[in-house]
Scaffold this motif. Structure first.
Motif, mmCIF file in Angstrom:
data_model
loop_
_atom_site.group_PDB
_atom_site.id
_atom_site.type_symbol
_atom_site.label_atom_id
_atom_site.label_comp_id
_atom_site.label_asym_id
_atom_site.label_seq_id
_atom_site.Cartn_x
_atom_site.Cartn_y
_atom_site.Cartn_z
ATOM 1 N N SER A 96 0.896 -7.411 -14.514
ATOM 2 C CA SER A 96 1.530 -7.073 -13.241
ATOM 3 C C SER A 96 1.438 -5.569 -13.038
ATOM 4 O O SER A 96 1.858 -4.809 -13.898
ATOM 5 C CB SER A 96 2.988 -7.532 -13.267
ATOM 6 N N SER B 47 2.224 -3.890 -9.734
ATOM 7 C CA SER B 47 3.299 -3.389 -8.867
ATOM 8 C C SER B 47 4.593 -4.189 -9.008
ATOM 9 O O SER B 47 5.537 -3.959 -8.256
ATOM 10 C CB SER B 47 2.833 -3.345 -7.413
ATOM 11 N N THR C 91 4.205 -10.027 -9.970
ATOM 12 C CA THR C 91 3.962 -11.092 -10.952
ATOM 13 C C THR C 91 5.069 -11.089 -12.004
ATOM 14 O O THR C 91 5.549 -12.148 -12.418
ATOM 15 C CB THR C 91 2.578 -10.899 -11.617
ATOM 16 N N TYR D 235 -6.687 -7.854 -7.548
ATOM 17 C CA TYR D 235 -6.951 -6.487 -7.079
ATOM 18 C C TYR D 235 -8.460 -6.320 -7.055
ATOM 19 O O TYR D 235 -9.095 -6.246 -8.106
ATOM 20 C CB TYR D 235 -6.350 -5.447 -8.030
HETATM 21 C C1 LIG Z 1 -5.674 -2.270 -3.792
HETATM 22 C C2 LIG Z 1 -5.220 -3.693 -3.640
HETATM 23 C C3 LIG Z 1 -6.179 -4.704 -3.541
HETATM 24 C C4 LIG Z 1 -5.778 -6.043 -3.407
HETATM 25 N N1 LIG Z 1 -6.746 -7.008 -3.300
HETATM 26 C C5 LIG Z 1 -6.366 -8.309 -3.106
HETATM 27 C C6 LIG Z 1 -7.355 -9.312 -2.947
HETATM 28 O O1 LIG Z 1 -8.572 -9.054 -2.956
HETATM 29 N N2 LIG Z 1 -6.931 -10.608 -2.796
HETATM 30 C C7 LIG Z 1 -5.600 -10.953 -2.785
HETATM 31 O O2 LIG Z 1 -5.282 -12.148 -2.664
HETATM 32 N N3 LIG Z 1 -4.640 -10.002 -2.927
HETATM 33 C C8 LIG Z 1 -4.985 -8.699 -3.080
HETATM 34 N N4 LIG Z 1 -4.022 -7.737 -3.221
HETATM 35 C C9 LIG Z 1 -2.586 -8.142 -3.192
HETATM 36 C C10 LIG Z 1 -1.988 -8.274 -4.607
HETATM 37 O O3 LIG Z 1 -2.697 -9.224 -5.384
HETATM 38 C C11 LIG Z 1 -0.522 -8.726 -4.492
HETATM 39 O O4 LIG Z 1 0.223 -7.696 -3.892
HETATM 40 C C12 LIG Z 1 0.097 -9.111 -5.833
HETATM 41 O O5 LIG Z 1 1.352 -9.736 -5.602
HETATM 42 C C13 LIG Z 1 0.290 -7.909 -6.750
HETATM 43 O O6 LIG Z 1 0.846 -8.342 -7.986
HETATM 44 P P1 LIG Z 1 1.622 -7.336 -8.980
HETATM 45 O O7 LIG Z 1 2.758 -6.706 -8.161
HETATM 46 O O8 LIG Z 1 2.148 -8.202 -10.064
HETATM 47 O O9 LIG Z 1 0.657 -6.312 -9.454
HETATM 48 C C14 LIG Z 1 -4.392 -6.385 -3.356
HETATM 49 C C15 LIG Z 1 -3.438 -5.363 -3.447
HETATM 50 C C16 LIG Z 1 -3.832 -4.038 -3.583
HETATM 51 C C17 LIG Z 1 -2.765 -2.965 -3.673
#
Ligand SMILES: Cc1cc2nc3c(=O)[nH]c(=O)nc-3n(C[C@H](O)[C@H](O)[C@H](O)COP(=O)(O)O)c2cc1C
Length: 149
Positions: free
Chosen positions: A8, A10, A13, A62
């Motif tokens: 995770s 941000s 997750t 990401y």
């Molecule tokens: C730079 C960036 C790229 C991302 N690319 C995708 C993507 O290609 N497909 C998708 O479904 N979500 C994408 N996301 C959304 C993240 O997967 C989503 O916010 C997720 O909940 C982040 O999980 P975390 O907070 O556990 O890291 C992206 C977010 C960021 C900031």
């Protein structure tokens, strides 16, 4: 006991997995046959480790570049999970991957989980958006049980 490995960046997750662990504790308190969930976070700081028990992988998406359909995308941020799965026989112990992301990314929604499934040969078993909802927690708890049998 159901084991989860997750990454995770941000916090979405992490929050979802914490809700899932709490939900499992509640279910288990009412019925000891309902499994508890044990979760371990993987990050860039995680040492290589050969897992010994089967587990499920939770990975957000990401990606940089590409459109997820006919041209390449580059995995960013979650590479520590991929490398962990590549270590020893970890990938073979994975029972399935649960992807998360944001539907605004259209065809790239949850693509990293789909790419892991194709690359490592385990199934893509569920998805949810961002931090998920209580009904996502309930649904995925059931899905994990179904795929543990
Ligand atoms: C730079 C960036 C790229 C991302 N690319 C995708 C993507 O290609 N497909 C998708 O479904 N979500 C994408 N996301 C959304 C993240 O997967 C989503 O916010 C997720 O909940 C982040 O999980 P975390 O907070 O556990 O890291 C992206 C977010 C960021 C900031």
């Amino acid at each position: 006991m159901i084991n989860i490995l997750y990454i995770s960046i941000s916090g979405n997750t992490r929050a979802f997995v914490q809700n899932l662990v709490a939900y499992g504790e509640k279910q288990h308190a009412g019925n000891t046959a309902a499994p508890l969930i044990q979760a371990k976070e993987i990050s860039d700081a995680s040492p290589d480790f050969q897992e010994t028990a089967k587990f499920f992988c939770f990975v957000p998406t990401y990606l940089e570049g590409g459109n997820g359909v006919d041209n390449g995308t580059q995995e960013i941020m979650t590479n520590a999970m991929r490398e962990y799965l590549e270590y020893g026989t970890n990938g073979q112990l994975c029972l399935g991957v649960i992807g998360s992301g944001n539907k605004n990314f259209n065809n790239q929604y949850c693509l990293t989980a789909k790419q892991y499934a194709a690359e490592f040969g385990f199934p893509f078993i569920a998805d949810y958006e961002l931090r998920g909802t209580p009904s996502d927690v309930q649904r995925i708890y059931q899905t994990l049980q179904d795929h543990s049998k």
